[in-house]
Motif scaffolding. Sequence first.
Motif, PDB file in Angstrom:
ATOM      1  N   ARG A  92       0.813  -1.228   0.000  1.00 11.76           N
ATOM      2  CA  ARG A  92       0.000   0.000   0.000  1.00 11.76           C
ATOM      3  C   ARG A  92       0.835   1.262   0.000  1.00 11.76           C
ATOM      4  O   ARG A  92       0.291   2.373  -0.013  1.00 11.76           O
ATOM      5  N   LYS A 123      -2.110   1.118  -3.456  1.00 13.01           N
ATOM      6  CA  LYS A 123      -3.238   1.867  -2.888  1.00 13.01           C
ATOM      7  C   LYS A 123      -4.492   1.668  -3.732  1.00 13.01           C
ATOM      8  O   LYS A 123      -5.595   1.534  -3.206  1.00 13.01           O
ATOM      9  N   SER A 124      -4.286   1.649  -5.060  1.00 14.60           N
ATOM     10  CA  SER A 124      -5.423   1.453  -5.967  1.00 14.60           C
ATOM     11  C   SER A 124      -6.013   0.055  -5.792  1.00 14.60           C
ATOM     12  O   SER A 124      -7.244  -0.119  -5.765  1.00 14.60           O
ATOM     13  N   GLU A 125      -5.130  -0.952  -5.643  1.00 13.74           N
ATOM     14  CA  GLU A 125      -5.594  -2.324  -5.464  1.00 13.74           C
ATOM     15  C   GLU A 125      -6.345  -2.477  -4.137  1.00 13.74           C
ATOM     16  O   GLU A 125      -7.361  -3.183  -4.071  1.00 13.74           O
ATOM     17  N   PHE A 126      -5.835  -1.822  -3.104  1.00 16.51           N
ATOM     18  CA  PHE A 126      -6.504  -1.899  -1.809  1.00 16.51           C
ATOM     19  C   PHE A 126      -7.876  -1.239  -1.863  1.00 16.51           C
ATOM     20  O   PHE A 126      -8.854  -1.772  -1.332  1.00 16.51           O
ATOM     21  N   ASP A 127      -7.949  -0.078  -2.493  1.00 16.49           N
ATOM     22  CA  ASP A 127      -9.236   0.620  -2.613  1.00 16.49           C
ATOM     23  C   ASP A 127     -10.244  -0.241  -3.372  1.00 16.49           C
ATOM     24  O   ASP A 127     -11.440  -0.281  -3.015  1.00 16.49           O
ATOM     25  N   ALA A 128      -9.768  -0.943  -4.387  1.00 20.25           N
ATOM     26  CA  ALA A 128     -10.656  -1.809  -5.172  1.00 20.25           C
ATOM     27  C   ALA A 128     -11.134  -2.990  -4.321  1.00 20.25           C
ATOM     28  O   ALA A 128     -12.309  -3.374  -4.370  1.00 20.25           O
ATOM     29  N   LYS A 183       1.532   3.546  -5.462  1.00 21.81           N
ATOM     30  CA  LYS A 183       0.289   4.043  -6.061  1.00 21.81           C
ATOM     31  C   LYS A 183      -0.578   2.885  -6.522  1.00 21.81           C
ATOM     32  O   LYS A 183      -1.800   2.886  -6.322  1.00 21.81           O
ATOM     33  N   ALA A 186     -11.376  -3.030  -1.029  1.00 20.60           N
ATOM     34  CA  ALA A 186     -12.307  -2.502  -0.019  1.00 20.60           C
ATOM     35  C   ALA A 186     -13.680  -2.255  -0.636  1.00 20.60           C
ATOM     36  O   ALA A 186     -14.712  -2.501   0.004  1.00 20.60           O
ATOM     37  N   ALA A 187     -13.704  -1.774  -1.874  1.00 18.79           N
ATOM     38  CA  ALA A 187     -14.977  -1.513  -2.548  1.00 18.79           C
ATOM     39  C   ALA A 187     -15.738  -2.810  -2.819  1.00 18.79           C
ATOM     40  O   ALA A 187     -16.973  -2.821  -2.835  1.00 18.79           O
TER      41      ALA A 187
END
Length: 257
Positions: free
Chosen positions: A69, A75-80, A72, A82-83
């Motif tokens: 994380r 962070k994008s993979e984590f946000d995805a 960049k 979490a979504a």
Amino acid sequence: MTNKEYHQHPSISKSGLDLINRSPAHFKWARENPMQQTAAMRIGSLTHLAVLEPDLFASSCAVIPSIDRRTKQGKSEFDAFAAEHPTCELITSEEHSRILAIRDAVHAHSIAAKLISKIDAVEVSTFWQDTDTGVDCKCRPDAVLQNGMLIDLKTTQDAGDGFAQSVRKYRYHVQAAFYGDGMGSMETHPMVFIAVETQPPYLVACHMIAPDSLQCGRESYKRNLRTYASCMESGNWYGYAETIHQVELPSWVLEEE
């Protein structure tokens, strides 16, 4: 009743009495400024789920995949991720392995496993009115067995002889008396604490509050209820006494000197 609904109910709980015991001012501040969950509280809550409600643990928790994380892309993979799991508690693989190890240790303990096998209901919200003060009270024991015995699972640093220090510090003797009296189970089935350590080798021990200590807990919560009732009536949520207090060291400290 959900855990959130229970905590929103205005009746006083044992945790509220703990704050009253420190000072009414602490209770008033905490009521107006809800505390955020700490890391230790989070592990404790997840452990409760894994041990007492394994199906809910499996459905309500999502293990975060190996993601850096700090980048960049990470962070994008984590946000995805979490979504994709909007209603789940996100836990790391390390947390997941640790919680499962704690769960397995509890199930491997002969007495703890036997108690858990006889659970009739978990997270039972109970409400009553104290006969002496008229104060509305509440409790939510971790589990109730088929015979009415109350079970409370405690994560701790020392589940052995050192657990007595936790009983004093966190007033578990007060909890046992308050819960037992409120649910009418104290006469026949005193509360049992299943204590499990949160560090390897995750040792487990079962404890019951001795009769004299249980009576001390009862006297303590009754005193706290009287203080709470008085503050409710007067509106004066006072702090510590405005006097100079003389400090006396315990005898064992003086002997060491």
